[in-house]
Scaffold this active site. Structure first.
Site, PDB file in Angstrom:
ATOM      1  CE1 TYR A 155      -3.590  -2.495   0.332  1.00 12.64           C
ATOM      2  CE2 TYR A 155      -4.659  -0.391   0.715  1.00 12.64           C
ATOM      3  CZ  TYR A 155      -4.738  -1.728   0.401  1.00 12.64           C
ATOM      4  OH  TYR A 155      -5.959  -2.285   0.148  1.00 12.64           O
ATOM      5  CG  ASP A 276      -1.621 -19.887   3.055  1.00 16.80           C
ATOM      6  OD1 ASP A 276      -0.954 -19.451   3.997  1.00 16.80           O
ATOM      7  OD2 ASP A 276      -1.176 -20.733   2.259  1.00 16.80           O
ATOM      8  CG  ASP A 300      -7.477  -4.354   1.992  1.00 16.44           C
ATOM      9  OD1 ASP A 300      -8.532  -3.976   2.525  1.00 16.44           O
ATOM     10  OD2 ASP A 300      -7.199  -4.115   0.810  1.00 16.44           O
TER      11      ASP A 300
END
Ligand code: NAP
Length: 410
Positions: A155, A276, A300
């Site tokens: 980001y 994950d 996010d």
């Protein structure tokens, strides 16, 4: 009515102590698109709760800041410098969603606000509200708070388009200096993760867990693949836990080796999970996770995925916090197709306002808001997004929903 007389500023001491007067001035950004629907609804609910909780002894004096489309109309700037200064000066502020102006040289107003005010922690509590429709069988087991690093990782916006002069320069540098050869049509992004920014984020997450007597902080990362960014985040996270909170934290390893798997009173367990796998585990065993600290991009993804488990983005509150100020915000966008139609769910902003009241120490008003919102949903009086998931619901407008919440504060 708020007239601004006798209003005072909230102040933040260098040691982090917040001083909140009885009539604090709180700046707000209405926001673009559905901001004009959800802000008045939120305001009505907050004022009802503060009035009910403190019987006129306390009152918020709102101060509007023109940012986004309003900022552009009034000042020619999407994000006027003065608005940033006001947010910092007033310490606590709240905002609706903002459109990202296309082709204005600004990637996102939200990202710009976070970076300019150094709001390094995006804090997103995810808690189930009874009767809200959920895809899970036991959504009540979800009670987590995500601390997402806000200022770096992908980001940071350091990237170059494939074929641009900049991308070619970086590609040539990598080939000539580092021996790494990339195909000609490669777009390039840089993923910076620093020790200093990781430490302050993880320290804040651990402090929050300790203050709220929460059982664990999980460092979420993809360090098995990205060793020197995400892997370093994990290592620095454990390091800050050990060095700054050594007497009040135990690692998961220690928990089993030294404490027979039982968390000692007053201590927070520090653990880590590969990103994950964590996505699986929060679905299958949500009650094993409490505070999650993670770099920007993981944060996010996981915060929206968790929000979906407890009613979706329309129900998810959030705040961006730094050492100088905090900005509470709706976590969804401007939903332009619903703008001005008095239709959407204002709960995200309402619950963010409740979070703001808790931060200010006005916990009684925050509790009233959550209880009244819950009672309204329990009565199946809801906006369109929840109505389509609840059999027999009475669908109401955004403003009516707010009035129904305010009316259930007795
Ligand atoms: P969005 O505005 O969040 O809307 C996407 C969909 O989410 C809506 O069509 C609606 O779904 C649902 N939704 C969002 N808010 C809702 C609410 N309060 N109540 C009920 N449903 C709600 O995402 P987007 O369309 O991708 O983005 C639009 C603009 O917002 C872009 O300019 C983007 O940059 C900006 N944005 C701003 C922020 C922020 O200010 N923090 C965050 C994200 C995006 P249904 O149509 O299925 O009902």
């Amino acid at each position: 009515m708020n007239d601004g007389t006798r209003a005072e500023l909230i102040t933040l001491a260098p040691d982090g102590t917040l001083a909140v007067p009885e009539r604090p001035v709180i700046p707000f950004i209405e926001g673009d698109g559905i901001g004009r629907d959800i802000w008045p609804a939120t305001c009505q609910v907050v004022e009802a709760a503060v009035g009910r909780a403190y019987g006129g002894r306390k009152e918020i004096v709102w101060k509007e800041l023109p940012v986004g489309e309003k900022g552009f109309e009034q000042t020619g700037q999407w994000l006027p410098q003065q608005a940033l200064e006001e947010m910092e000066r007033h310490v606590v502020s709240i905002k609706g969603p903002l459109t990202t102006p296309v082709g204005q040289g600004m990637r996102s107003l939200n990202v710009a606000i976070r970076q300019k005010l150094d709001l390094y922690a995006c804090v997103r509590p995810v808690r189930y509200i009874d009767h809200v429709p959920s895809p899970l069988r036991h959504p009540e087991k979800i009670d987590m708070v995500v601390f997402r690093e806000n200022t770096e990782d992908l980001y940071a916006g350091i990237e170059w388009e494939a074929g641009s002069a900049e991308a070619e320069k970086v590609r040539a540098f990598l080939a000539e200096q580092m021996g790494r050869h990339l195909p000609e049509t490669t777009g390039i992004g840089i993923k910076p993760i620093s020790k200093a920014n990781t430490e302050r984020l993880v320290a804040r997450a651990i402090a929050y867990a300790l203050e709220n007597d929460l059982p664990s902080v999980t460092l979420m990362h993809k360090g098995n693949i990205m060793k020197f960014t995400e892997g370093a985040f994990r290592n620095w996270g454990y390091q800050v836990a050990r060095e700054r909170f050594g007497d009040r934290t135990v690692t998961e390893e220690q928990l089993h080796a030294e404490y027979g798997g039982r968390r000692p009173d007053g201590k927070v367990v520090i653990k880590d999970r590969i990103a994950d796998m964590l996505f699986q585990q929060v679905l299958l065993r949500p009650d094993e996770f409490s505070v999650i600290a993670t770099p920007n991009l993981n944060g996010d993804y996981i915060s929206d995925a968790l929000a979906a488990q407890v009613g979706g983005l329309g129900m998810a509150p959030g705040a961006n916090m730094g050492d100088r100020c905090a900005v509470f915000e709706a976590t969804h966008g401007t939903a332009p197709k619903y703008a001005g139609r008095d239709k959407v769910n204002p709960s995200s902003l309402i619950l963010s306002a409740a979070m703001m009241l808790d931060y200010m120490g006005w916990n009684e008003a925050a509790r009233l808001i959550r209880a009244a919102l819950q009672a309204t949903v329990r009565d199946a009086v809801v906006t369109y997004d929840l109505a389509r998931q609840i059999d027999g619901a009475r669908q109401v407008s955004c403003s009516r929903f707010a009035a129904e919440i305010a009316g259930r504060m007795g």
